[in-house]
Write an enzyme that holds these catalytic residues in place. Structure first.
Site, short mmCIF file in Angstrom:
data_model
loop_
_atom_site.label_atom_id
_atom_site.label_comp_id
_atom_site.label_asym_id
_atom_site.label_seq_id
_atom_site.Cartn_x
_atom_site.Cartn_y
_atom_site.Cartn_z
N CYS A 2 -91.47 -40.33 -23.24
CA CYS A 2 -90.73 -39.76 -22.12
C CYS A 2 -91.42 -40.19 -20.82
O CYS A 2 -92.64 -40.25 -20.74
CB CYS A 2 -90.64 -38.25 -22.12
SG CYS A 2 -89.80 -37.58 -23.55
N ARG A 27 -91.06 -45.97 -21.96
CA ARG A 27 -91.64 -44.77 -22.58
C ARG A 27 -90.63 -44.00 -23.44
O ARG A 27 -90.99 -43.04 -24.12
CB ARG A 27 -92.18 -43.83 -21.49
CG ARG A 27 -93.25 -44.46 -20.64
CD ARG A 27 -93.67 -43.50 -19.56
NE ARG A 27 -94.36 -42.36 -20.12
CZ ARG A 27 -95.66 -42.29 -20.35
NH1 ARG A 27 -96.42 -43.31 -20.06
NH2 ARG A 27 -96.20 -41.21 -20.86
N TRP A 73 -87.66 -39.81 -24.90
CA TRP A 73 -87.84 -40.25 -26.28
C TRP A 73 -87.73 -38.97 -27.10
O TRP A 73 -88.58 -38.07 -26.98
CB TRP A 73 -89.20 -40.90 -26.46
CG TRP A 73 -89.39 -41.48 -27.83
CD1 TRP A 73 -88.96 -42.70 -28.25
CD2 TRP A 73 -90.03 -40.87 -28.94
NE1 TRP A 73 -89.30 -42.88 -29.58
CE2 TRP A 73 -89.96 -41.77 -30.03
CE3 TRP A 73 -90.65 -39.64 -29.15
CZ2 TRP A 73 -90.49 -41.49 -31.28
CZ3 TRP A 73 -91.19 -39.36 -30.40
CH2 TRP A 73 -91.10 -40.29 -31.45
N ASN A 99 -92.61 -33.93 -20.32
CA ASN A 99 -93.05 -34.97 -21.25
C ASN A 99 -94.11 -34.35 -22.14
O ASN A 99 -95.10 -33.83 -21.63
CB ASN A 99 -93.63 -36.15 -20.45
CG ASN A 99 -94.38 -37.13 -21.32
OD1 ASN A 99 -94.12 -37.25 -22.51
ND2 ASN A 99 -95.34 -37.83 -20.75
N GLY A 100 -93.89 -34.35 -23.44
CA GLY A 100 -94.86 -33.76 -24.36
C GLY A 100 -94.16 -32.95 -25.43
O GLY A 100 -92.96 -33.09 -25.64
N GLU A 484 -100.45 -57.64 -38.29
CA GLU A 484 -99.88 -57.56 -36.95
C GLU A 484 -98.56 -58.34 -36.87
O GLU A 484 -97.59 -57.89 -36.26
CB GLU A 484 -100.91 -58.08 -35.93
CG GLU A 484 -100.43 -58.23 -34.50
CD GLU A 484 -99.92 -56.94 -33.87
OE1 GLU A 484 -100.08 -55.85 -34.44
OE2 GLU A 484 -99.30 -57.04 -32.79
N LYS A 488 -94.97 -56.70 -35.90
CA LYS A 488 -94.18 -57.19 -34.77
C LYS A 488 -92.77 -57.53 -35.21
O LYS A 488 -91.80 -57.21 -34.55
CB LYS A 488 -94.89 -58.41 -34.17
CG LYS A 488 -94.69 -58.62 -32.73
CD LYS A 488 -95.76 -57.97 -31.85
CE LYS A 488 -96.02 -56.54 -32.15
NZ LYS A 488 -97.17 -55.99 -31.47
N GLU A 491 -90.71 -54.35 -35.81
CA GLU A 491 -90.34 -53.65 -34.57
C GLU A 491 -89.20 -54.34 -33.84
O GLU A 491 -88.31 -53.70 -33.33
CB GLU A 491 -91.52 -53.70 -33.58
CG GLU A 491 -92.67 -52.86 -33.87
CD GLU A 491 -93.69 -53.01 -32.75
OE1 GLU A 491 -93.76 -52.14 -31.91
OE2 GLU A 491 -94.41 -54.03 -32.73
N HIS A 507 -101.50 -58.47 -56.85
CA HIS A 507 -101.58 -57.14 -57.46
C HIS A 507 -100.31 -56.33 -57.20
O HIS A 507 -100.36 -55.10 -57.19
CB HIS A 507 -102.81 -56.41 -56.93
CG HIS A 507 -104.07 -57.14 -57.24
ND1 HIS A 507 -104.68 -57.09 -58.48
CD2 HIS A 507 -104.80 -58.03 -56.50
CE1 HIS A 507 -105.75 -57.87 -58.47
NE2 HIS A 507 -105.84 -58.45 -57.29
N LYS A 606 -93.21 -46.92 -25.82
CA LYS A 606 -94.47 -47.65 -25.69
C LYS A 606 -95.68 -46.72 -25.73
O LYS A 606 -96.69 -47.05 -26.31
CB LYS A 606 -94.46 -48.42 -24.37
CG LYS A 606 -95.69 -49.27 -24.23
CD LYS A 606 -95.41 -50.58 -23.61
CE LYS A 606 -96.59 -51.49 -23.73
NZ LYS A 606 -96.67 -52.13 -25.04
C1 F6R Z 1 -96.85 -52.19 -31.54
C2 F6R Z 1 -97.36 -51.23 -30.59
C3 F6R Z 1 -97.91 -49.96 -31.11
C4 F6R Z 1 -99.15 -49.54 -30.31
C5 F6R Z 1 -99.61 -48.14 -30.73
C6 F6R Z 1 -100.88 -47.74 -30.03
O1 F6R Z 1 -96.35 -53.32 -30.92
O2 F6R Z 1 -97.34 -51.46 -29.42
O3 F6R Z 1 -98.18 -50.02 -32.47
O4 F6R Z 1 -100.15 -50.48 -30.53
O5 F6R Z 1 -98.60 -47.22 -30.43
O6 F6R Z 1 -100.72 -47.71 -28.65
P1 F6R Z 1 -101.93 -47.79 -27.65
O7 F6R Z 1 -102.58 -49.10 -27.84
O8 F6R Z 1 -101.31 -47.63 -26.30
O9 F6R Z 1 -102.85 -46.65 -28.00
#
Ligand code: F6R
Length: 611
Positions: A2, A27, A73, A99-100, A484, A488, A491, A507, A606
């Protein structure tokens, strides 16, 4: 999660808030809303993106110079018009954005329902605004007094901004656990979840701390704690430019941020690495070097992509510094009563510096005497402030929801830390130290070379865009890169993808392999090269499609793979910094080929400021 924005001043509030919400949309983007105080409080909110709010009534927009806005969000209640913020209390006196998460909202709601309160939404926020109203009404309190009392009973995390009918010249905000920045203008003030909505108007900011209340007039800011004691605001100068938060000609922030990496990595090295003179300066480490050299154990705490950076750091620090390292998901660590000894070093890795699980995990570890070192991108963020020391990654603002340039900058800082610790502990020889410094300096140019091959990666992406599943495999330093890469792809493209250590594939996951399954090997030249060649053969024998990320001089894997993506040769410890780039581009181009919103993938946000 949010985003919230507020304005109080003499300009039209609506365009400032609308633009600010667009900047904070990363956000959360389930619904959006704005309340303006004109002759009365007018509220407009909708399910969907911030752009939907552009259709608001012109006449209201024309006049108001005070307002609050929110981009959501969803936590409590599905995305809908009714659940969108702002929320207004039953008697219409208070309008609030939040927000929260209010964890004890159910019991508060029950109390209020018994008193006759009616709820139009399923949100915890509507409970909070009515809870404040109830305390205010029953005790004949001012809004400020009612908020102080109410917030002492609230369990959870919040930033709230409240508008009160009859007080058009004032906004009151409060924070616990979620971020809040005040922009200090000349005869105007701004409030936002981060500085991006503010930067266009002022570079003077105040970061509000937990349990603080901010009372804003256009000419005055009063900061108090919940005990009603005044706090002297600490005004800081923002080190951010508007261009950094704009797309700069790219179709998407994600692509811009991938392309930014040669520059962001150079920024990360700036002032730290002087390879000609063999100097590596990392102030946060230098000032506490004995804590690291004497540490019996390092625990790395992070989430998501940052956790993947932590896995690579484990390999780096153990190899060069010979200190045992554990890497923990913050969400598990915070709840499982971990054994922490005074003298343990906790490294927190976070792009946003606001991830709720990481933040709380650190608070717990700090209480138990651990030394907290933050590897954080967002300057002034909660994790940065909670840490005893740290090293900023200096990747610049990352707007695309999927992390790209923040990840490589994290790796760069973590590599520098490992090299420094190794040198100081003398577990790394002087000649190796020198060699690593030279290698570090070459990384930005090598990343640039990979990015220059984006057109050929795009072709591979288009070829595999219709795949239903993907397997990503790697060994050693490239194993977390496989994780990773899979994250990616999931997502951005919503294609199911799994990352595995290449040997572990036998395995279980090998059962998935048939002629329809693309298997991406991160297979640059390193100590495991021959082993990974065998793993590729195992996949080929089962008719799997092999995509391989290979070193430029590779001929063997090239002859075996269906498609290759090439990267320059790099020392294996630093290889993830370049081998991850093709995975970023692959995900991006597959997402675009599928017509998806790569900057704002569904269900994500994010900054995950709720647990
Ligand atoms: C994936 C991504 C998330 C963040 C995770 C931690 O692309 O961005 O998996 O890495 O939410 O966020 P931070 O690094 O802001 O603590």
């Amino acid at each position: 999660m949010c985003g919230i924005v507020a304005y109080i001043g003499s300009q039209k509030a609506y365009p400032i808030i609308l633009k600010g919400l667009k900047r904070l949309e990363y956000r959360g983007y389930d619904s959006a809303g704005i309340a303006l105080y004109d002759d009365a409080v007018q509220c407009f909110k909708r399910k969907g993106r911030v752009a939907e709010l552009a259709a608001w009534d012109e006449k209201i927009i024309e006049k108001a110079t005070v307002g609050i806005g929110h981009t959501r969000w969803a936590t409590h209640g599905e995305p809908s018009d009714a659940n969108a913020h702002p929320h207004t209390s039953n008697n219409g006196q208070l309008t609030l954005v939040h927000n929260g998460i209010i964890e004890n909202y159910a019991s508060l709601k029950q109390e209020l329902v018994q008193k006759g309160y009616v709820f139009k939404s399923e949100t915890d926020t509507e409970v909070l605004v009515n809870f404040i109203e109830d305390i205010q009404k029953n005790n004949d309190y001012t809004l400020e007094e009612a908020m102080r009392v109410a917030l002492k009973r609230v369990v959870g995390a919040y930033v709230i901004i409240v508008m009160e009918k009859g007080f058009p010249e004032r906004l009151i905000a409060a924070r616990k656990g979620s971020p809040l920045v005040i922009g200090v203008g000349d005869g105007e003030h701004f409030l936002a979840s981060d500085a991006s909505p503010i930067i266009e108007y002022t570079k003077k900011v105040i970061y509000v701390n937990d349990y603080e209340l901010a009372i804003l007039f256009k000419d005055e800011i009063i900061l108090k704690n919940l005990g009603n004691e005044a706090i002297t605001p600490y005004v800081q100068q923002l080190d951010m430019e508007l261009a950094q938060i704009e797309k700069g000609g790219f179709d998407h922030f994600m692509l811009k941020e991938i392309f930014d990496q040669p520059a962001s990595l150079t920024d990360c090295l700036r002032g730290r690495l002087d390879s000609e003179n063999q100097i590596l300066t990392l102030a946060g480490i230098d000032q506490h070097i004995s804590i690291f050299t004497e540490a019996k154990r390092i625990i790395i705490v992070a989430c998501g992509t940052s956790w993947h950076a932590g896995l690579i750091a484990e390999y780096m620090i153990e190899a060069l510094g010979r200190i045992p390292v554990e890497v923990e998901y913050a969400s598990e660590f915070r709840y499982r009563n971990p054994v922490i000894h005074p003298g343990d070093v906790i490294i927190a890795i976070s792009q946003s510096g606001e991830t709720a699980d990481t933040l709380v995990a650190l608070e717990r570890a700090k209480e138990q005497g651990a030394f907290i070192f933050g590897v954080v991108n967002a300057v002034g963020s909660s994790i940065a402030r909670l840490s005893h020391a740290g090293a900023y990654t200096h990747a610049g603002p990352e707007i695309g929801v999927a992390s790209t340039k923040a990840f490589t900058a994290q790796l760069m800082v973590l590599a520098m830390m490992a090299i420094k610790i190794g040198k100081e502990k003398k577990t790394l020889s002087a000649s190796e130290y020198q060699r690593y410094l030279v290698e570090l300096a070459l990384i930005p140019a090598k990343v640039k070379t990979v990015i220059a091959s984006h057109e050929s990666i795009k072709k591979v992406a288009i070829h595999y865009a219709s795949a239903r599943d993907f397997l990503f495999l790697g060994r050693g330093y490239n194993f977390p890169v496989a994780l990773e890469g899979a994250l990616k792809l999931k997502e951005i493209s919503y294609i199911h993808a799994e990352g595995y250590p290449a040997a572990e594939m036998k395995h279980g996951p090998i059962a998935l392999v048939d002629e329809h399954l693309p298997v991406l090997f991160v297979a640059t030249k390193d100590a495991y090269y021959e082993k990974i060649v065998s793993n590729i053969q195992e996949i080929k024998a089962r008719k799997g499609k092999v995509i391989a990320i290979v070193s430029a001089d590779d001929t063997l894997i090239r002859s075996m793979a269906d498609h290759v993506m090439e990267v320059p040769e790099v020392d294996e410890l630093l290889a993830p910094l370049v081998s991850v780039i093709p995975t970023q581009l692959l995900s991006y181009y597959i997402g675009v080929a599928l017509g998806l919103d790569v900057d704002k993938p569904r269900n994500l946000a994010k900054s995950v400021t709720v647990e």
